[in-house]
Design an enzyme around this catalytic site. Sequence first.
Site, PDB file in Angstrom:
ATOM      1  N   LYS A   1       0.848  -1.202   0.000  1.00  0.00           N
ATOM      2  CA  LYS A   1       0.000   0.000   0.000  1.00  0.00           C
ATOM      3  C   LYS A   1       0.884   1.254   0.000  1.00  0.00           C
ATOM      4  CE  LYS A   1      -0.201  -0.446   4.984  1.00  0.00           C
ATOM      5  NZ  LYS A   1      -0.870  -1.157   6.080  1.00  0.00           N
TER       6      LYS A   1
ATOM      7  N   ARG B   1      -9.962  -0.991  15.040  1.00  0.00           N
ATOM      8  CA  ARG B   1      -9.734  -0.145  13.880  1.00  0.00           C
ATOM      9  C   ARG B   1     -10.650  -0.699  12.791  1.00  0.00           C
ATOM     10  NH1 ARG B   1      -3.902   0.735  10.984  1.00  0.00           N
ATOM     11  NH2 ARG B   1      -4.403  -1.374  10.304  1.00  0.00           N
TER      12      ARG B   1
ATOM     13  N   TYR C   1      18.333  29.870   7.005  1.00  0.00           N
ATOM     14  CA  TYR C   1      17.279  30.573   7.750  1.00  0.00           C
ATOM     15  C   TYR C   1      17.587  30.584   9.240  1.00  0.00           C
ATOM     16  CZ  TYR C   1      13.998  30.671   3.809  1.00  0.00           C
ATOM     17  OH  TYR C   1      13.385  30.907   2.618  1.00  0.00           O
TER      18      TYR C   1
ATOM     19  N   MET D   1      12.575  24.481   2.291  1.00  0.00           N
ATOM     20  CA  MET D   1      11.550  23.767   1.523  1.00  0.00           C
ATOM     21  C   MET D   1      12.161  22.845   0.469  1.00  0.00           C
ATOM     22  SD  MET D   1       8.345  25.285  -0.649  1.00  0.00           S
ATOM     23  CE  MET D   1       7.594  26.088   0.761  1.00  0.00           C
TER      24      MET D   1
END
Length: 347
Positions: A37, A131, A247, A295
């Site tokens: 998955k 679940r 940063y 990023m």
Amino acid sequence: MIDIASPQRLRLDSDALVHNWCWLARHGGAEAGAAIKADGYGLGARTVMDRLAAAGCRHFFVATWGEAAALMPLPEGVTLSVLHGVGAEDMVAARMIPARPVLNSPQQVARWREAGEGLPCDVMIDTGMNRLGLRVEEAMAGALDGLAIETLHSHLASADEDSDQNGQQLAAFHAVRTQIAARRYSLANSAGICLGADYGFDLTRPGIALYGGIPRREAEGHIRQVAFPEARVLQVRDVPAGETVGYGAAWTAPRDSRIAVVNLGYADGYLRCHAGSGGGRWNGRKLPLVGRVSMDLTAFDTRDATEIAEGDWVTVDYDLPRESAACGLSQYELLTSLGARFDRREK
Ligand SMILES: *Cc1c(COP(=O)(O)O)cnc(C)c1O
């Protein structure tokens, strides 16, 4: 079409993948399937399925019908089960795609019965996780009568810990097994396999350990790293002692330094939690991460790797148990967060 090369690759070591699957099959004392998955935990479900099918794996598991459709056609002799079962909106796909649902609720069972063709299915019984799955009482009270059940499943909630819940779920599953007929029975994920052959039944469903995760001590020394993220150096710059990088000026050069700025950041799933502990390698030499993760960019101190140049590839440290302990993300999150910009390919 212009062929645009990605500055990021995610290398899959398929020999290590097959090695891990073989160890899990041996240690689990049962035939081993494979959970693929979430695109094979981010590594590429098609490649994972092809390599494991060639090694003899016959049972694969995805979460959704969309994931199942993307894997068609299946390799010869392979079956695919869809763990989320069938919602009303899935019935067209479920009839057309040669995969079977893992039915999880009385409603899903009713829906599958109404399809009326005696089509094979899997069933999930909830033995205490709360679940997905039918409750044991529901299953025992006849909710499954007349279904052609290929594999009857349950799933362990705490197999990665030494919890009493493991034995309780094992006992509950044994009780279900005496009451409900199915072609085969399956309980263990990767961590469940580590608990020993008592948990193996007929088929196991490893996921994370196939891909290099170590769910429990028993797997240490047996499971090999499979996923190797790499990114290109965009710029190499000299930073004099006392200047800062990135940063927030979060890192100050303690000496005259050479910094490699690499094409990788939190938008790629290389999250900010790696700051302070992350690193990379170039020609076998270690490059500690410096400053914050941006990023799309991360900076590494090249130290004695002074010949490193723009365009070179850095292999990012991604030993799953080690990085998980260092940055606090789970081994699962480390794999499945890696983004779409990676060019997924074999080693
Ligand atoms: C994802 C999943 C697995 C695989 O679990 P791992 O912990 O990755 O080995 C097995 N069974 C079910 C039902 C799952 O959802």
